[in-house]
Design a protein around this motif. Structure first.
Motif, PDB file in Angstrom:
ATOM      1  N   SER A 155      65.938 125.056  36.420  1.00 46.58           N
ATOM      2  CA  SER A 155      65.461 124.578  37.950  1.00 46.58           C
ATOM      3  C   SER A 155      66.576 124.162  38.531  1.00 46.58           C
ATOM      4  O   SER A 155      66.273 123.520  39.739  1.00 46.58           O
ATOM      5  N   GLU A 156      67.684 123.696  37.941  1.00 46.33           N
ATOM      6  CA  GLU A 156      68.801 123.121  38.580  1.00 46.33           C
ATOM      7  C   GLU A 156      70.034 124.312  39.032  1.00 46.33           C
ATOM      8  O   GLU A 156      69.899 125.419  38.510  1.00 46.33           O
ATOM      9  N   SER A 157      71.016 123.723  39.630  1.00 47.87           N
ATOM     10  CA  SER A 157      72.095 124.588  40.117  1.00 47.87           C
ATOM     11  C   SER A 157      72.786 125.300  39.019  1.00 47.87           C
ATOM     12  O   SER A 157      73.181 124.455  38.145  1.00 47.87           O
TER      13      SER A 157
ATOM     14  N   GLN B  79      70.053 127.978  47.462  1.00 45.39           N
ATOM     15  CA  GLN B  79      69.167 127.186  48.308  1.00 45.39           C
ATOM     16  C   GLN B  79      69.620 125.966  48.737  1.00 45.39           C
ATOM     17  O   GLN B  79      69.697 125.715  49.863  1.00 45.39           O
ATOM     18  N   ARG B  80      70.371 125.440  47.904  1.00 44.80           N
ATOM     19  CA  ARG B  80      71.143 123.869  48.103  1.00 44.80           C
ATOM     20  C   ARG B  80      71.937 124.136  49.095  1.00 44.80           C
ATOM     21  O   ARG B  80      72.335 123.338  49.800  1.00 44.80           O
TER      22      ARG B  80
ATOM     23  N   ASN C 214      68.587 131.841  36.495  1.00 44.67           N
ATOM     24  CA  ASN C 214      67.296 131.317  37.414  1.00 44.67           C
ATOM     25  C   ASN C 214      66.178 130.652  36.352  1.00 44.67           C
ATOM     26  O   ASN C 214      65.087 130.103  36.757  1.00 44.67           O
TER      27      ASN C 214
ATOM     28  N   GLN D 160      68.372 128.565  42.904  1.00 47.94           N
ATOM     29  CA  GLN D 160      68.407 127.172  43.190  1.00 47.94           C
ATOM     30  C   GLN D 160      69.796 126.636  43.779  1.00 47.94           C
ATOM     31  O   GLN D 160      69.806 125.958  44.879  1.00 47.94           O
TER      32      GLN D 160
END
Length: 300
Positions: free
Chosen positions: A39-41, A61-62, A36, A58
Motif C-alpha cells: 500500500s506504500e510507494s 498517485q502520490r 502493487n 500508489q
C-alpha cells in the motif's frame, strides 16, 4: 532445397522470440503485481536522473500521475526542488557506497519513511535503485497522542497520595513514587523480571489476592477489598486495593490503586479494645449493682 531449412530456422527464431516476449510479459506482470502488493510507494529508477523504470499505483498517485505517464520520466520533475535535491543526494550516496539508505522527509504536510536499496547487475555495478516510501504521518501523530496521554497519566498518578501500579500478566510495569516511598522498593526492584509481586502480600491475604488476580485473568472485574501488605523492611500495612482490568496488546493488565488504611485500622482496633473494656466494666458495675441491691434488701 536450401530455401526450406532457411524457412525452418526463421520459424524457429520467430517462435523463440515469441517465447521470450511471453516470458517478458509474464515477468512484467509479476513485477507489477509485486509492486502493487504494498500500500506504500514503490519505484524502480535509474541510478542517475531518477528515471522511472517501474512503479506502483500508489507512487503514481502520490506524484499526481498515472503509472504509464511516469515510465521513462524523471521522478524528480514531480517533486519540490529542495525535496528533489535532497533525495538525489540520498540516491547518489547509495550508488557510491553500494549500501541501502533510510531517511525521513516531508512533502505536502505528510511525513515519509524512505528506503533506497541498490540493484546490482552481473558485473556488481549499481544498475537501478529500488525506492520505497511509507507514509508515517498517522503513526507519528498516534505516537504523539500516546506520549501526551502517558505524560498526563504520570502527572496525575505522581500527584496522588495513593500507591498506583500497573501489572501485566503478573509482572509490574509501572509504579508511582508513592509505591517507592511507602513500600521501600525502587522502580528498578519493581520492574525486575525476577520480582514477584506476591512477596508484597501479607501471609493471611495471599489466598484472597490470588483469587482476585485469577478473576482478573479470566476477564472479570472485582470489587475493592482490604488486604495486608509487607514493606521491604517487613512492616505490615493495611490497604484497600481497588483494581481495574485493562486490555493491552501485551495481555491482560491490571491498574491498581492502594489506599493505606493502616492508621485507620489501628484506630479501629484501639476503639474495639476500649469498647471491650467498657463492656467489661459495665458488666462488672452491673454485678456490683446487683450485689448492692441484694445487700440493701437484706438489711431491710
Amino acid at each position: 532445397m536450401a530455401e526450406e531449412p532457411t524457412r525452418q530456422k526463421l520459424k524457429e527464431k520467430v517462435q523463440g522470440l515469441e517465447k521470450e516476449c511471453a516470458d517478458l510479459r509474464q515477468a512484467n506482470n509479476a513485477l507489477e503485481s509485486l509492486l502493487n502488493a504494498t500500500s506504500e510507494s514503490a519505484i524502480l529508477g535509474t541510478p542517475q536522473g531518477g528515471v522511472v523504470l517501474a512503479c506502483n499505483k500508489q507512487a503514481a498517485q502520490r506524484l499526481g500521475r498515472r503509472v504509464d505517464e511516469l515510465i521513462g520520466l524523471s521522478m524528480f520533475d514531480y517533486l519540490p526542488i529542495d525535496l528533489a535535491e535532497a533525495r538525489k543526494k540520498q540516491g547518489d550516496r547509495v550508488v557510491r557506497s553500494g549500501k541501502p539508505a533510510r531517511f525521513q522527509d516531508n512533502r505536502a504536510g505528510r511525513v515519509y519513511d524512505n528506503f533506497i536499496t541498490p540493484v546490482f547487475d552481473d558485473d556488481g555495478e549499481v544498475a537501478a535503485l529500488a525506492i520505497h516510501a511509507r507514509d508515517i504521518t498517522d503513526i507519528l501523530e498516534l505516537k504523539k497522542h500516546l506520549q501526551q496521554s502517558e505524560e498526563r497519566f504520570r502527572m496525575v498518578t505522581e500527584q496522588s497520595p495513593n500507591m498506583i501500579f500497573i501489572n501485566v500478566n503478573g509482572r509490574i510495569v509501572y509504579v508511582n513514587s508513592r509505591c517507592e516511598e511507602i513500600m521501600g522498593y525502587t522502580q528498578e526492584d519493581f520492574y525486575s523480571p525476577d520480582f514477584d509481586f506476591r512477596n508484597l502480600v501479607a501471609s493471611e491475604s495471599i489466598e484472597k489476592v490470588a483469587l482476585h488476580f485469577k478473576e482478573h485473568m479470566q476477564g472479570n472485574d472485582v470489587l475493592p477489598y482490604e488486604c495486608g501488605l509487607l514493606t521491604k523492611e517487613g512492616k505490615r500495612l493495611d490497604v484497600i486495593l481497588s483494581t481495574k482490568l485493562l486490555d493491552f496488546d501485551e495481555g491482560k493488565s491490571i491498574l491498581g490503586i492502594m489506599t493505606d488504611i493502616t492508621d485507620r485500622k489501628r484506630t479501629e482496633r484501639v476503639l474495639e479494645e476500649k469498647e471491650r473494656e467498657l463492656r467489661t466494666k459495665a458488666g462488672n458495675l452491673e454485678e456490683v449493682n446487683t450485689a448492692l441491691k441484694v445487700l440493701l434488701k437484706g438489711r431491710e
